[in-house]
Design a protein around this motif. Structure first.
Motif, mmCIF file in Angstrom:
data_model
loop_
_atom_site.group_PDB
_atom_site.id
_atom_site.type_symbol
_atom_site.label_atom_id
_atom_site.label_comp_id
_atom_site.label_asym_id
_atom_site.label_seq_id
_atom_site.Cartn_x
_atom_site.Cartn_y
_atom_site.Cartn_z
ATOM 1 N N VAL A 90 75.334 -60.565 9.228
ATOM 2 C CA VAL A 90 76.162 -60.793 8.040
ATOM 3 C C VAL A 90 76.488 -59.443 7.412
ATOM 4 O O VAL A 90 75.611 -58.586 7.256
ATOM 5 C CB VAL A 90 75.446 -61.704 7.010
ATOM 6 N N LEU A 91 77.768 -59.276 7.070
ATOM 7 C CA LEU A 91 78.239 -58.083 6.358
ATOM 8 C C LEU A 91 78.790 -58.529 5.005
ATOM 9 O O LEU A 91 79.252 -59.662 4.874
ATOM 10 C CB LEU A 91 79.389 -57.402 7.112
ATOM 11 N N ASP A 92 78.777 -57.615 4.026
ATOM 12 C CA ASP A 92 79.523 -57.934 2.810
ATOM 13 C C ASP A 92 80.994 -57.630 3.063
ATOM 14 O O ASP A 92 81.358 -57.153 4.142
ATOM 15 C CB ASP A 92 78.951 -57.209 1.587
ATOM 16 N N ALA A 99 72.522 -58.584 6.564
ATOM 17 C CA ALA A 99 71.539 -59.377 7.302
ATOM 18 C C ALA A 99 71.674 -59.071 8.788
ATOM 19 O O ALA A 99 72.772 -59.094 9.340
ATOM 20 C CB ALA A 99 71.748 -60.866 7.050
ATOM 21 N N HIS A 100 70.515 -58.777 9.395
ATOM 22 C CA HIS A 100 70.485 -58.487 10.833
ATOM 23 C C HIS A 100 69.096 -58.820 11.357
ATOM 24 O O HIS A 100 68.111 -58.239 10.918
ATOM 25 C CB HIS A 100 70.807 -57.014 11.077
ATOM 26 N N PRO A 101 68.985 -59.750 12.326
ATOM 27 C CA PRO A 101 67.671 -60.189 12.770
ATOM 28 C C PRO A 101 66.971 -59.252 13.757
ATOM 29 O O PRO A 101 65.766 -59.367 13.954
ATOM 30 C CB PRO A 101 67.962 -61.525 13.455
ATOM 31 N N ILE A 102 67.682 -58.335 14.379
ATOM 32 C CA ILE A 102 67.102 -57.481 15.415
ATOM 33 C C ILE A 102 66.301 -56.326 14.835
ATOM 34 O O ILE A 102 65.211 -56.017 15.296
ATOM 35 C CB ILE A 102 68.208 -56.921 16.344
ATOM 36 N N ASP A 103 66.866 -55.662 13.830
ATOM 37 C CA ASP A 103 66.218 -54.481 13.262
ATOM 38 C C ASP A 103 66.456 -54.449 11.760
ATOM 39 O O ASP A 103 67.585 -54.227 11.312
ATOM 40 C CB ASP A 103 66.783 -53.217 13.918
ATOM 41 N N PRO A 104 65.403 -54.670 10.967
ATOM 42 C CA PRO A 104 65.569 -54.676 9.509
ATOM 43 C C PRO A 104 66.106 -53.351 8.959
ATOM 44 O O PRO A 104 66.697 -53.316 7.886
ATOM 45 C CB PRO A 104 64.160 -54.943 8.971
ATOM 46 N N ASP A 105 65.928 -52.256 9.709
ATOM 47 C CA ASP A 105 66.445 -50.967 9.250
ATOM 48 C C ASP A 105 67.970 -50.923 9.239
ATOM 49 O O ASP A 105 68.564 -50.040 8.623
ATOM 50 C CB ASP A 105 65.918 -49.825 10.121
ATOM 51 N N ARG A 161 83.627 -65.643 4.808
ATOM 52 C CA ARG A 161 83.343 -66.804 3.968
ATOM 53 C C ARG A 161 82.618 -66.301 2.736
ATOM 54 O O ARG A 161 81.632 -65.579 2.841
ATOM 55 C CB ARG A 161 82.490 -67.816 4.735
ATOM 56 N N ASP A 162 83.094 -66.687 1.572
ATOM 57 C CA ASP A 162 82.450 -66.322 0.303
ATOM 58 C C ASP A 162 82.200 -64.812 0.205
ATOM 59 O O ASP A 162 81.106 -64.374 -0.149
ATOM 60 C CB ASP A 162 81.135 -67.084 0.113
ATOM 61 N N ASP A 163 83.210 -64.019 0.547
ATOM 62 C CA ASP A 163 83.133 -62.552 0.489
ATOM 63 C C ASP A 163 82.081 -61.948 1.412
ATOM 64 O O ASP A 163 81.592 -60.842 1.162
ATOM 65 C CB ASP A 163 82.907 -62.062 -0.949
ATOM 66 N N HIS A 164 81.714 -62.676 2.442
ATOM 67 C CA HIS A 164 80.788 -62.161 3.448
ATOM 68 C C HIS A 164 81.332 -62.464 4.843
ATOM 69 O O HIS A 164 81.982 -63.483 5.044
ATOM 70 C CB HIS A 164 79.390 -62.765 3.282
ATOM 71 N N VAL A 165 81.044 -61.567 5.759
ATOM 72 C CA VAL A 165 81.447 -61.742 7.147
ATOM 73 C C VAL A 165 80.249 -62.274 7.913
ATOM 74 O O VAL A 165 79.167 -61.691 7.857
ATOM 75 C CB VAL A 165 81.904 -60.406 7.767
ATOM 76 N N VAL A 166 80.466 -63.360 8.627
ATOM 77 C CA VAL A 166 79.432 -63.920 9.495
ATOM 78 C C VAL A 166 79.915 -63.695 10.918
ATOM 79 O O VAL A 166 81.044 -64.037 11.257
ATOM 80 C CB VAL A 166 79.216 -65.427 9.211
ATOM 81 N N GLY A 167 79.062 -63.082 11.744
ATOM 82 C CA GLY A 167 79.499 -62.774 13.091
ATOM 83 C C GLY A 167 78.400 -62.917 14.122
ATOM 84 O O GLY A 167 77.209 -62.920 13.808
ATOM 85 N N VAL A 168 78.846 -63.036 15.382
ATOM 86 C CA VAL A 168 77.970 -63.028 16.559
ATOM 87 C C VAL A 168 78.723 -62.244 17.638
ATOM 88 O O VAL A 168 79.901 -62.481 17.869
ATOM 89 C CB VAL A 168 77.655 -64.456 17.063
#
Length: 175
Positions: A90-92, A99-105, A161-168
């Protein structure tokens, strides 16, 4: 009128008609324009279908529970949003990774701090592509494959969606 003059005028008129017909696109097989491939045809594979389906599930979750809940689930690497090589990010709307599940950094990475494998800023352009196409858009960039470590073309299905980008993202076959 002279018969030869009438024949000359008729032949000229016929010539103009033939030229007009010949100039019309598709009039003759050898003059047809080649069909351009659909811009998204390269990514309409089983992986592309899976990526789109995962984004759709993430958007359903966002609609039901809100953006903050989706961000929390993605950052926690919840199994519904992280399956093998497929994961939601997820991007703003400015292109900052939230949000990124692979690397919190990676959370907090922007165009200022994150570049693709060729050194190009791409996150803000990815967000803009999603904003410009409400039904979703494929966005290509160069990225190292996590398994092979080789740089290749990665294509991400992104939806705003709602000012955020959801991607895969998926990795494309190199030709």
């Amino acid at each position: 009128m002279n018969r030869n003059l009438i024949l000359l005028i008729a032949a000229g008129a016929l010539g103009l008609i033939l030229i007009a017909v010949a100039m019309k696109p598709g009039s003759f097989p050898e003059t047809t324009s080649p069909e351009l491939p659909d811009a998204q045809s390269q990514t309409e594979s089983a992986d592309a279908t899976a990526a789109k389906a995962m984004v759709a599930r993430a958007l359903e979750y966002l609609d039901e529970h809100g953006t903050a809940a989706l961000i929390e689930k993605v950052n926690a690497a919840a199994p519904e949003f992280h399956q093998g090589q497929f994961y939601v990010f997820v991007l703003d709307n400015a292109g900052t990774i939230v949000a990124h599940p692979i690397d919190p950094d990676w959370v907090g990475i922007t165009d200022e701090t994150g570049r693709d494998a060729d050194g190009n800023a791409f996150l803000a352009r990815m967000a803009a592509a999603a904003a410009e196409n409400p039904d979703g858009s494929w966005f290509d960039y160069r990225w190292p494959h996590p398994a092979t470590k080789e740089v290749g073309t990665k294509s991400s299905w992104v939806v705003m969606r709602d000012d955020h980008v959801v991607g895969v993202g998926i990795y494309l076959e190199e030709e």
